[in-house]
Design an enzyme around this catalytic site. Structure first.
Site, PDB file in Angstrom:
ATOM      1  N   ASP A  54      43.401  38.721  46.026  1.00  0.00           N
ATOM      2  CA  ASP A  54      42.777  38.984  44.725  1.00  0.00           C
ATOM      3  C   ASP A  54      42.628  37.651  44.006  1.00  0.00           C
ATOM      4  OD1 ASP A  54      42.130  40.225  42.048  1.00  0.00           O
ATOM      5  OD2 ASP A  54      42.615  42.044  43.147  1.00  0.00           O
TER       6      ASP A  54
ATOM      7  N   HIS B 191      40.030  36.080  45.423  1.00  0.00           N
ATOM      8  CA  HIS B 191      38.842  36.266  44.600  1.00  0.00           C
ATOM      9  C   HIS B 191      38.543  35.049  43.738  1.00  0.00           C
ATOM     10  CE1 HIS B 191      39.297  40.970  44.779  1.00  0.00           C
ATOM     11  NE2 HIS B 191      39.177  40.406  45.972  1.00  0.00           N
TER      12      HIS B 191
END
Length: 383
Positions: free
Chosen positions: A221, A243
Site C-alpha cells: 500500500d 502505492h
C-alpha cells in the site's frame, strides 16, 4: 543500586553520630527495602513472555529500557506510552506477538524527548501471514495495526526493522518534531498470492515537523500517506511494491490540511503509482506547498503520476472543496510497466488546482490519458 545503598548507609551513620543510642535502650534500624531500591534503577531489561507487561508497569521507573526477545501475548499492546521525558528504548533480538483478531496496536510509544532504536540484530516480527487473507483492513479477519507513534514531541525513532506487519505499520499522529531514520519495513512475504493488503508504511496525521530519512519500505500500500499535517520531509529512501508517495486521502477527518511537504531523493520501484494526491469527493480541506524533487521510479503498474479530487468515487465529477495549490514537481523521471499504466492523470475540480510548477518531468512506457479534467495552466497530461 550500589551507590544508593552506600548513600543509605552513610545517612544511617550520620544519624548515629548526631544521636548516640542509650545503651539501655539500643536504637533499632530497619534494613532498606531492596525491592524499593530496585525500582529506582535507571536501566531496566525486560524479556520473554512477561516482558511486555513488566515493561508497561515499570516504564516510568526506568530512564533506559532494553526489550530483549520480548514475546508479547496475544491481544496485548507493548505499551510504552506516557514515558518519562528523555527515556531511551532499545530493542534487542526478536520481538514477537501472539495471534488474536483485534485492531491493535502491537506497539505504542508516546512522550517527550524519547529515543526508540533497534540494535543491529533486532527485528519486530509481526508474522502477518497469520492474518493475511487478501482483504487488508476492508474485511475478513480483524488485523492489528503495528506501531503507534502518537503524541511524541522532540523525539527520535531509528534503526527499526519490522517484518511482516498484519496491516498498516507506522501511525504517526499528534506528534511534533519527530525524526525517523533508517527504518526498514519488509512485507515482501505478503506479495505471495496478493494476500497482504493495506500495509501502509507511514500514515501521518495532525502532526508537524516530521522528518523521515533512510527508509526502506517493501509493502502493498502507500509507502507514505500524509492525511493531514505541516512541515513534513521524506527523503533518501526506497519504496517498493506498494502505492508510492501519497498525499491523502484528504477530507472527512477533523483535520484536513496538508501544508509544506517535501519528498526528496526517493526511488519508487514496481508500485501502483509513484506520485499521488487524492482528495475526497464533496469534502473540504486544503493541500498546499507540496514538492516532489529528484524522484526516480520504474515499472509503475497503474499510473506514473495521478492527481484526483474525486478519490472515493471516480465516477463523479471532481469537486473543489479541497484545493491543491503551489504543487511542485522537479526532476521526476520514471517508467510505466506497459500500456496498461497511464503516465499522467489529472482530475481536478473547476478552478481548484492552481499555481502548479512542473519542470524536468518525464514519464515513459505507458499510455497518455485523454480524460484529464481541469488541468492547471502550464501543465499537461502528455509529457
Amino acid at each position: 543500586m550500589v551507590r544508593q545503598l552506600i548513600l543509605i548507609s552513610s545517612l544511617l551513620a550520620a544519624v548515629a553520630v548526631r544521636a548516640p543510642a542509650d545503651p539501655a535502650h539500643p536504637m533499632v534500624t530497619e534494613a532498606p527495602d531492596v525491592n524499593l531500591v530496585e525500582k529506582r534503577a535507571t536501566t531496566c531489561t525486560f524479556s520473554g513472555s512477561e516482558g511486555a507487561s513488566k515493561a508497561s508497569k515499570s516504564k516510568t521507573s526506568c530512564s533506559t529500557i532494553y526489550l530483549s526477545d520480548v514475546a508479547v501475548p496475544s491481544g496485548t499492546t507493548l505499551d510504552l506510552s506516557d514515558l518519562n521525558d528523555g527515556t531511551h528504548v532499545i530493542f534487542q533480538g526478536e520481538t514477537t506477538f501472539g495471534y488474536e483478531e483485534w485492531e491493535g496496536p502491537l506497539v505504542r510509544v508516546s512522550g517527550t524527548d524519547i529515543t526508540v532504536e533497534g540494535e543491529s540484530d533486532a527485528v519486530l516480527n509481526g508474522d502477518g501471514s497469520r492474518w493475511w487473507d487478501g482483504e487488508g483492513g476492508n474485511g475478513g479477519k480483524t488485523k492489528p495495526k503495528f506501531f503507534y507513534a502518537h503524541d511524541l514531541t522532540s523525539s527520535t525513532i531509528k534503526s527499526i526493522y519490522i517484518e511482516n506487519s498484519p496491516v498498516q505499520v507506522f501511525s504517526i499522529d499528534g506528534s511534533t518534531d519527530l525524526t525517523m531514520t533508517d527504518i526498514t519495513v519488509d512485507n515482501t512475504d505478503g506479495d505471495t498470492d496478493d494476500l497482504a493488503a493495506n500495509t501502509d508504511g507511514f500514515d501521518i496525521g495532525e502532526s508537524t515537523y516530521i522528518t523521515i530519512t533512510g527508509a526502506e519500505i517493501y509493502n502493498q500500500d502507500d509507502c507514505v500517506a500524509i492525511n493531514s499535517g505541516e512541515n513534513i520531509y521524506f527523503s533518501a529512501s526506497v519504496c517498493s511494491g506498494g502505492h508510492g508517495l501519497s498525499i491523502g486521502s484528504v477530507g472527512g477527518r477533523d483535520d484536513n490540511t496538508v501544508k509544506n511537504v517535501t519528498f526528496y531523493d526517493v526511488n519508487v520501484l514496481k508500485s501502483q503509482q509513484a506520485i499521488r494526491i487524492k482528495t475526497i469527493y464533496g469534502d473540504t480541506g486544503s493541500v498546499s506547498e507540496v514538492t516532489y524533487h529528484e524522484i526516480a521510479f520504474s515499472d509503475a503498474t497503474d499510473y506514473g503520476i495521478v492527481i484526483e479530487q474525486n478519490y472515493d468515487d471516480t465516477s463523479k465529477t471532481p469537486t473543489t472543496g479541497v484545493p491543491i495549490t503551489d504543487f511542485v514537481l522537479e526532476n521526476i523521471v520514471g517508467t510505466c510497466e506497459d500500456d496498461d499504466c497511464t503516465e499522467v492523470y489529472i482530475a481536478c475540480g473547476d478552478g481548484s488546482c492552481s499555481d502548479w510548477t512542473w519542470t524536468g518531468v518525464s514519464v515513459t512506457g505507458g499510455s497518455v490519458s485523454d480524460d484529464c479534467l481541469n488541468v492547471p495552466s502550464g501543465i499537461s497530461c502528455d509529457l
